[in-house]
Design a protein around this motif. Structure first.
Motif, PDB file in Angstrom:
ATOM      1  N   GLY A 299       0.808  -1.216   0.000  1.00  0.00           N
ATOM      2  CA  GLY A 299       0.000   0.000   0.000  1.00  0.00           C
ATOM      3  C   GLY A 299       0.834   1.255   0.000  1.00  0.00           C
ATOM      4  O   GLY A 299       0.475   2.256  -0.637  1.00  0.00           O
ATOM      5  N   LEU A 300       1.948   1.235   0.702  1.00  0.00           N
ATOM      6  CA  LEU A 300       2.821   2.402   0.799  1.00  0.00           C
ATOM      7  C   LEU A 300       3.309   2.848  -0.576  1.00  0.00           C
ATOM      8  O   LEU A 300       3.303   4.038  -0.891  1.00  0.00           O
ATOM      9  N   ASN A 301       3.744   1.888  -1.407  1.00  0.00           N
ATOM     10  CA  ASN A 301       4.339   2.222  -2.707  1.00  0.00           C
ATOM     11  C   ASN A 301       3.497   1.721  -3.872  1.00  0.00           C
ATOM     12  O   ASN A 301       4.026   1.314  -4.906  1.00  0.00           O
ATOM     13  N   ALA A 302       2.179   1.789  -3.713  1.00  0.00           N
ATOM     14  CA  ALA A 302       1.285   1.277  -4.750  1.00  0.00           C
ATOM     15  C   ALA A 302       1.449   2.019  -6.072  1.00  0.00           C
ATOM     16  O   ALA A 302       1.232   1.451  -7.151  1.00  0.00           O
ATOM     17  N   THR A 303       1.859   3.299  -6.024  1.00  0.00           N
ATOM     18  CA  THR A 303       1.984   4.084  -7.254  1.00  0.00           C
ATOM     19  C   THR A 303       3.368   3.970  -7.898  1.00  0.00           C
ATOM     20  O   THR A 303       3.611   4.613  -8.921  1.00  0.00           O
TER      21      THR A 303
END
Length: 327
Positions: A299-303
């Motif tokens: 979730g932290l680095n989903a992008t």
């Protein structure tokens, strides 16, 4: 011989009362006999997964006008440690990220962290806004010491988290964690920093912010350059005195590797492995999509997929006699 030890299991501290010696500890041993000369525990009764396994750098530092053989360690817990490497006595302990809030400081009598009770995790309790996150303010990415500036150059994380511990039983072959972790960018909304830092004084001389964690290692050279890479895949050469970006190149994939330099036929080269992965990019590497997967890293680095790709390419650069300034 110096090394650090990792976190105790489970991640639920309620299941393991006490200081959990000797997890989260710097060990100094006689390499011929294995006998411990001194030990220092940085995070007693760890409740946040702040491993103590980051690299130990040996350097001579100034301690009140006297040159002392020291060990310098940037711990996951957000504190930098300068130890007399012969005796184990602390010379200086500072927060190298001001957002650190799980502890308010270090007790001068015990040399142990002063834990904020509001940030201590326990069974069945969802604790919010703990800084740093479990990935730490620095994880596996090694720092570089420059003997000319007498500063350390550190690629860092800048993260906070919520942490909910729960009771878990050990079963062979299964994860033995006992916590649900969700990680978010630290104050300011960015996830990475690259800093020039004096661990004796605790002063950050300059810093650069990055959208994602700076998960690759640092390297400094006698020519006054510091090299490092970003998760977006930018490979940079910066001025060690000012932090100004002198050169940068977009590599095919994100960088979690460590730069090296070498000479061949009288010419200097710098090499870096471009290939995103590790805990920081576990979502991309393992095709995971649930935000809590990877202990919150997905979730932290989903992008991150919007900025780079998977890969594995060795990039080699010829170093000119003078590096031109980047626009």
């Amino acid at each position: 011989m110096y090394y650090g030890t990792g976190n105790p299991g489970t991640w639920n501290p309620s299941q393991r009362p006490g200081k959990n010696r000797w997890s989260m500890t710097i060990m100094a041993r006689n390499p011929e006999t294995g006998e411990a000369k001194w030990v220092y525990q940085m995070t007693p009764h760890d409740g946040w997964d702040y491993d103590g396994v980051n690299e130990m750098v040996l350097a001579n530092v100034d301690d009140h006008g006297k040159t002392v053989p020291a060990l310098v360690h940037f711990d996951r817990n957000g504190f930098s440690y300068v130890m007399n490497r012969e005796t184990g006595a602390p010379i200086a302990i500072h927060k190298y990220d001001p957002s650190v809030n799980w502890a308010t400081g270090i007790d001068p009598k015990t040399n142990e962290p002063i834990v904020d009770p509001a940030k201590m995790t326990s069974d069945g309790k969802d604790v919010k806004d703990i800084c740093p996150a479990s990935q730490g303010d620095k994880d596996e990415q090694p720092v570089s010491y420059d003997p000319q500036t007498k500063l350390f150059y550190a690629p860092l994380n800048h993260l906070c988290m919520s942490y909910q511990a729960f009771n878990v039983k050990y079963k062979s072959g299964f994860p033995f964690v006992g916590a649900i972790v969700n990680m978010i960018p630290g104050p300011g909304g960015y996830r990475g920093r690259f800093i020039a830092y004096n661990p004796v004084t605790g002063k950050t001389v300059w810093q650069k912010h990055d959208m994602f964690q700076d998960w690759g290692g640092a390297m400094t050279t006698g020519g006054g350059l510091a090299f490092y890479g970003t998760l977006k895949g930018m490979f940079r050469a910066v001025d060690v005195k000012t932090g100004k970006i002198l050169y940068q190149f977009k590599t095919p994939s994100g960088i979690i590797g460590n730069p090296i330099t070498y000479m061949h036929d009288g010419k200097q080269y710098v090499a870096i492995l471009s290939g995103v992965g590790g805990w920081a990019a576990i979502g991309m590497a393992d095709n995971l999509h649930k935000s809590s997967a990877g202990l919150g890293a997905v979730g932290l680095n989903a992008t991150l997929t919007d900025y780079t790709n998977l890969g594995g390419t060795l990039m080699v650069f010829a170093l000119p006699s003078k590096v031109a300034s980047a626009d």
